[in-house]
Design a protein around this motif. Structure first.
Motif, PDB file in Angstrom:
ATOM      1  N   LEU A 111      69.616  61.875  -2.970  1.00 24.53           N
ATOM      2  CA  LEU A 111      70.898  62.577  -2.982  1.00 24.53           C
ATOM      3  C   LEU A 111      70.807  63.914  -2.254  1.00 24.53           C
ATOM      4  O   LEU A 111      71.701  64.266  -1.478  1.00 24.53           O
ATOM      5  N   ILE A 112      69.720  64.650  -2.447  1.00 24.23           N
ATOM      6  CA  ILE A 112      69.574  65.956  -1.808  1.00 24.23           C
ATOM      7  C   ILE A 112      69.311  65.825  -0.308  1.00 24.23           C
ATOM      8  O   ILE A 112      69.594  66.735   0.463  1.00 24.23           O
ATOM      9  N   SER A 113      68.802  64.677   0.113  1.00 26.43           N
ATOM     10  CA  SER A 113      68.515  64.496   1.538  1.00 26.43           C
ATOM     11  C   SER A 113      69.762  64.145   2.339  1.00 26.43           C
ATOM     12  O   SER A 113      69.670  63.912   3.535  1.00 26.43           O
ATOM     13  N   PHE A 138      73.681  70.623  -8.825  1.00 31.11           N
ATOM     14  CA  PHE A 138      72.468  70.164  -8.153  1.00 31.11           C
ATOM     15  C   PHE A 138      72.629  70.194  -6.641  1.00 31.11           C
ATOM     16  O   PHE A 138      71.741  70.666  -5.913  1.00 31.11           O
ATOM     17  N   LEU A 139      73.745  69.689  -6.145  1.00 34.72           N
ATOM     18  CA  LEU A 139      73.948  69.650  -4.696  1.00 34.72           C
ATOM     19  C   LEU A 139      74.134  71.042  -4.099  1.00 34.72           C
ATOM     20  O   LEU A 139      73.658  71.315  -2.999  1.00 34.72           O
ATOM     21  N   ILE A 140      74.819  71.921  -4.816  1.00 36.37           N
ATOM     22  CA  ILE A 140      75.001  73.283  -4.293  1.00 36.37           C
ATOM     23  C   ILE A 140      73.647  73.978  -4.167  1.00 36.37           C
ATOM     24  O   ILE A 140      73.318  74.526  -3.118  1.00 36.37           O
ATOM     25  N   PHE A 141      72.874  73.961  -5.242  1.00 37.40           N
ATOM     26  CA  PHE A 141      71.572  74.629  -5.182  1.00 37.40           C
ATOM     27  C   PHE A 141      70.592  73.879  -4.292  1.00 37.40           C
ATOM     28  O   PHE A 141      69.874  74.487  -3.501  1.00 37.40           O
ATOM     29  N   GLY A 142      70.550  72.567  -4.439  1.00 38.23           N
ATOM     30  CA  GLY A 142      69.562  71.799  -3.700  1.00 38.23           C
ATOM     31  C   GLY A 142      69.836  71.705  -2.217  1.00 38.23           C
ATOM     32  O   GLY A 142      68.988  72.015  -1.392  1.00 38.23           O
ATOM     33  N   HIS A 143      71.035  71.286  -1.895  1.00 39.59           N
ATOM     34  CA  HIS A 143      71.333  71.048  -0.483  1.00 39.59           C
ATOM     35  C   HIS A 143      71.584  72.336   0.283  1.00 39.59           C
ATOM     36  O   HIS A 143      70.999  72.570   1.332  1.00 39.59           O
ATOM     37  N   PHE A 144      72.424  73.173  -0.240  1.00 34.81           N
ATOM     38  CA  PHE A 144      72.813  74.362   0.505  1.00 34.81           C
ATOM     39  C   PHE A 144      71.812  75.502   0.376  1.00 34.81           C
ATOM     40  O   PHE A 144      71.801  76.400   1.198  1.00 34.81           O
TER      41      PHE A 144
END
Length: 194
Positions: A111-113, A138-144
Motif C-alpha cells: 500500500l505504501i509503495s 498511514f498513507l499520509i505519514f508513510g507515503h508523503f
C-alpha cells in the motif's frame, strides 16, 4: 589510458551507490519499524472483536458489513459486469491481509509503495467508516513523509559524495598543474620563457 579512466568512473559510481545505500539504511529501518507498528495496530483493530477480513461475511453482507445488502456480492463465475459493486471484485488475498503481523506488514508495504492496492481498505471501510482513518493516517505519514524523505536522503547523500569527488579532482588537477609548471620553469623565477 582509456581503461584507467573507465575504471575510475566505474569505481566512482560504485562508491556513489554504496554510500547512498548506507545512508538510506537508517531511514529504511525507521520505515520498517513504522510499517510494523501500523501492522500491529491493524491486526489489533481488524481482528480483535470481530474479524473484519472474513470473506464469507463480506460476500453475504452479514454483520458487520452494514453498507452491503445481503447477498449483494456473490462469487463471480465470470468477469464482473458494470453493475456489480466494486467492493465485490476483491481478490482472495485481501481477506488474509491482517491475519498476522507479517501479513499486515506486507499488505501495508504494498500500500505504501503506491502499487494501487486499495483492496485492503474495503472490508474495514464497509464495516465502520471510522476505520478508514487508520489507512488515511498511514498513507499520509508513510507515503508523503517517509518515502519523500527517502528520496531526499538519497539525493542529498549523492550530492555530498559528488561534491567531495569534485573537490578531490580539483585538488589533483591543481597539484598536477603545479608540477607541470615547475617542469616548464627552468630558472625557478616563475616566468615562462619560450
Amino acid at each position: 589510458m582509456m581503461v584507467i579512466i573507465s575504471f575510475y568512473i566505474v569505481r566512482q559510481n560504485y562508491t556513489f551507490g554504496l554510500m547512498c545505500i548506507i545512508k538510506a539504511g537508517e531511514l529504511a529501518i525507521l520505515t520498517l519499524i513504522f510499517i510494523l507498528v501500523f501492522s500491529r495496530i491493524g491486526v489489533h483493530l481488524f481482528t480483535w472483536n470481530e474479524n473484519l477480513y472474513d470473506q464469507t461475511s463480506f460476500l453475504h453482507g452479514t454483520a458487520p458489513y452494514i453498507e452491503l445488502e445481503p447477498d449483494q456480492c456473490q462469487l463471480q463465475e465470470s468477469t464482473p459486469d458494470f453493475y456489480t459493486p466494486k467492493a465485490c471484485w476483491l481478490p482472495e488475498e485481501t481477506f488474509e491481509s491482517f491475519d498476522s503481523i507479517m501479513d499486515g506488514a506486507l499488505a501495508l508495504f504494498v500500500l505504501i509503495s503506491s502499487e494501487n492496492y486499495p483492496a485492503i481498505m474495503y472490508p474495514p471501510r464497509y464495516a465502520y467508516y471510522s476505520y478508514q482513518w487508520f489507512f488515511i493516517v498511514f498513507l499520509i505519514f508513510g507515503h508523503f513523509f517517509f518515502l519523500n524523505m527517502f528520496v531526499a536522503l538519497v539525493y542529498e547523500s549523492y550530492r555530498g559524495i559528488w561534491v567531495s569527488f569534485i573537490v578531490k579532482e580539483r585538488q589533483m588537477e591543481e597539484k598536477n598543474l603545479t608540477r607541470a609548471w615547475q617542469c616548464l620553469d627552468e630558472k625557478g623565477d616563475r616566468k615562462y620563457t619560450s
